[in-house]
Each structure stands twice: as C-alpha cells, then as structure tokens.
Design a protein around this motif. Structure first.
Motif, short mmCIF file in Angstrom:
data_model
loop_
_atom_site.label_atom_id
_atom_site.label_comp_id
_atom_site.label_asym_id
_atom_site.label_seq_id
_atom_site.Cartn_x
_atom_site.Cartn_y
_atom_site.Cartn_z
N TYR A 247 38.91 36.53 28.24
CA TYR A 247 37.86 35.62 28.72
C TYR A 247 38.31 34.97 30.03
O TYR A 247 37.62 35.04 31.04
CB TYR A 247 37.59 34.58 27.65
CG TYR A 247 36.57 33.53 28.03
CD1 TYR A 247 35.23 33.86 28.21
CD2 TYR A 247 36.96 32.19 28.19
CE1 TYR A 247 34.30 32.88 28.55
CE2 TYR A 247 36.04 31.22 28.51
CZ TYR A 247 34.71 31.56 28.70
OH TYR A 247 33.79 30.59 29.04
N ARG A 248 39.48 34.38 30.01
CA ARG A 248 40.12 33.93 31.26
C ARG A 248 41.11 35.02 31.67
O ARG A 248 42.04 35.31 30.92
CB ARG A 248 40.84 32.59 31.06
CG ARG A 248 39.90 31.38 31.00
CD ARG A 248 40.70 30.09 30.81
NE ARG A 248 39.93 28.90 31.06
CZ ARG A 248 39.16 28.28 30.15
NH1 ARG A 248 39.08 28.76 28.92
NH2 ARG A 248 38.47 27.18 30.47
N PRO A 249 40.93 35.63 32.83
CA PRO A 249 41.77 36.77 33.25
C PRO A 249 43.25 36.43 33.27
O PRO A 249 43.64 35.35 33.72
CB PRO A 249 41.26 37.07 34.66
CG PRO A 249 39.87 36.52 34.68
CD PRO A 249 39.91 35.30 33.83
N GLY B 210 30.02 43.59 35.87
CA GLY B 210 31.02 43.77 34.84
C GLY B 210 32.03 42.65 34.90
O GLY B 210 32.25 42.06 35.96
N LYS B 211 32.68 42.35 33.79
CA LYS B 211 33.57 41.19 33.72
C LYS B 211 34.75 41.30 34.67
O LYS B 211 34.99 40.39 35.48
CB LYS B 211 34.07 41.04 32.27
CG LYS B 211 35.05 39.90 32.05
CD LYS B 211 34.43 38.54 32.36
CE LYS B 211 35.25 37.41 31.76
NZ LYS B 211 36.65 37.40 32.15
N GLY B 212 35.50 42.39 34.60
CA GLY B 212 36.65 42.54 35.49
C GLY B 212 37.53 41.30 35.50
O GLY B 212 37.88 40.75 34.45
N ASN B 213 37.86 40.82 36.70
CA ASN B 213 38.69 39.63 36.86
C ASN B 213 37.86 38.38 37.16
O ASN B 213 38.38 37.37 37.64
CB ASN B 213 39.71 39.83 37.98
CG ASN B 213 40.77 40.85 37.63
OD1 ASN B 213 40.65 42.03 37.93
ND2 ASN B 213 41.82 40.40 36.97
N ASN B 214 36.58 38.46 36.89
CA ASN B 214 35.70 37.33 37.18
C ASN B 214 35.83 36.22 36.15
O ASN B 214 35.88 36.48 34.95
CB ASN B 214 34.24 37.81 37.23
CG ASN B 214 33.97 38.70 38.42
OD1 ASN B 214 34.15 38.29 39.57
ND2 ASN B 214 33.55 39.93 38.16
#
Length: 298
Positions: free
Chosen positions: A83-85, A134-138
């Motif tokens: 959730y938090r990268p 997409g979620k990625g590092n966001n």
C-alpha cells in the motif's frame, strides 16, 4: 472494491516478535537506510514474499484482488502489493528514494493484487482514449509536506488512496448501470485512477453482475405478485420456491466471496433492498396463506 477482513498475521511476519523473519529484516532495513554512506549492493526485501502470507491474503480476500475484486486464478498469479511503496515513491512522475522501507514487511501494508491493478500499464477507457494506470510506486497524499521519511511519521499523512482494511469503499465510489465506476469523493476519484479501476475490461464483468441482479429482482417481484393471486397451496409453494431461489441468488452476489460484490451491494444499497423485499414477501405470503386456508363461507 469492498472492505476487507484482516486475517491472522503469519508468525513469519509478526513484528511484535523480535525473532521473526519480518522483524529481523525490518531492523536491517532501518540500519541500511539510516543517514550515512550506503553499501554498493541494493537492499533486498524478501520477508513479504513468504508463502504463508500469500495463503493468508488469499483467504482473507477470498481469492480476489483487493482493488478490482477480480478472481486471481492461481496463487502464483497473486502479487503482494505494498500500500505504501517499500523501495521508492512516485512523486510528480519522479521516483524518490527511499520509500517506506520500515513498512516493507508490515502485514497491514500488504495486500493481494492482480497484475492489472498492481503494475503500470496502458489501458483503454470507455470513450476510446488510452491512459497509463496502475498502482506501481504511486502513493499520493493530501499534503506533500507531511510525507513520512522516517518510521512513525506516516501517522501524520492523509492518504488519497483507499485501503480495504481501514476505509469503507462504498462511501467513496459507486457504479453506474452501464458498468462504469464513478466517484463520490476525491479519495474515491484518485483511487479509481491509481488502481486502474476505470479500465475497459472491467466494464462487461460489472454489467454481467448488474444484469443478474436485475433479473433476480424482476423474478422476485413477479413471484410476490403471483402469491397475491394464488388460490391454492401448490401455487403458493411454487411461487415461494421461485422467490427463495432468486432471493438467495441476490445474497450470494453480495457475498464477499463473489467477484464484484461491490457492484451488487451498490444496486441493493448494501442490504436495504433485501430487507424491504423480505418484509413485503412475508406480508403477502401471510395474507395468501390465510386466504387459501380460510374455508369458503366463513
């Protein structure tokens, strides 16, 4: 997306146990990312990859992606999403290092995701336009000046992404009869965009659920109307059976185990419609039974 139910933390990821795999790795990460020169070799995060975690998350989310609610066919296809990268954060289209390294093995920071929600990809929208999502590092937050850079500081952040353990998604997003997703709040809007919940491939799947709910409701209404006109017990039993079959179908569509349960719950306003239907059914059935069993001439 629906609210998730937290499972039992695997012993390997128990941060309250100093001897656990997660605790040992987290302490090493804190030392590695402390101020000062860094070794040439990158820090490797491995605790979150433990097989026991995948099994717990698969069970907690009923084999579904925590974001889009699609079934993840096989456990190997499941990606453990932070959730938090953990390694870096995408801020204004630039990767900023380090990420939330102290949360890399935190159970509440780990979620099951399908590759489509978790990875940056190009997607087509309903209007034909293409976007990269997409979620990625966001991990967008309300105020960048409050971005956590050290353990514990994350409590001051105001995330703009929904978390299935902490948020009630239905308060932030809704679904249209066309199968499209729509936001109620800014947090819902940002989550839709970052989690790629607007991608075209999800629309027909949601529409299928919507159509199924509409059919069930229509048959239920017909069954209740038929009960009003029933003249004998056999007719009542037949219409009651039809009602029960489709009422249970609606309950199943809303169940956490079903794909896209959020869509069904949205149409049924959680369980309000079911309660109203059940109340009406009981009233009409009671009157019908009294009518059918009342001797003629009394």
């Amino acid at each position: 997306m629906i609210k998730g139910k937290q499972g039992v933390i695997p012993s390997e990821l128990d941060l309250s146990d100093p001897s656990s795999v997660a605790s040992k790795e987290t302490e090493k990460a804190k030392v590695y990312f402390s101020p000062g020169p860094k070794p040439e070799k990158d820090f490797q995060f491995n605790a979150y990859r433990h097989t026991s975690l995948k099994k717990v998350l698969a069970k907690s989310f009923n084999g579904k992606c925590a974001y889009c609610e699609s079934y993840i066919i096989h456990i190997r296809a499941m990606e453990i999403e932070h959730y938090r990268p953990k390694k870096a954060i995408n801020i204004n289209n630039k990767l900023v290092y380090p990420g939330y390294y102290w949360l890399a093995a935190d159970f509440l920071n780990l979620l099951p995701a399908c590759p489509a929600c978790n990875q940056l990809r190009k997607y087509e929208l309903e209007d034909g336009t293409c976007i990269t999502s997409g979620k990625g590092n966001n991990f967008p937050i309300n105020c960048e000046s409050k971005r956590a850079t050290m353990p514990g500081e994350e409590i001051h952040e105001q995330p703009l992404l929904l978390h299935p353990y902490h948020d009630n998604p239905h308060e932030h997003i809704t679904f249209l009869k066309t199968g499209l997703i729509h936001h109620k709040t800014n947090k819902g809007l940002v989550s839709m965009e970052v989690y790629a919940l607007k991608r075209l491939e999800l629309v027909p799947r949601r529409k299928e659920v919507i159509k199924g709910v509409q059919v069930d409701i229509r048959v239920i209404i017909d069954a209740i109307e038929s009960i009003k006109e029933a003249t004998n017990i056999r007719q009542l039993q037949r219409h009651k059976s039809s009602y029960n079959r489709h009422y249970n179908s609606l309950k199943k569509r809303m169940c956490s185990k079903s794909p896209y349960a959020a869509v069904a719950r949205n149409i049924l306003h959680k369980d309000k419609v079911l309660k109203d239907i059940k109340k009406l059914f009981k009233e009409e059935l009671s009157e019908a039974l009294e009518r059918v069993y009342t001797p003629i001439g009394t």
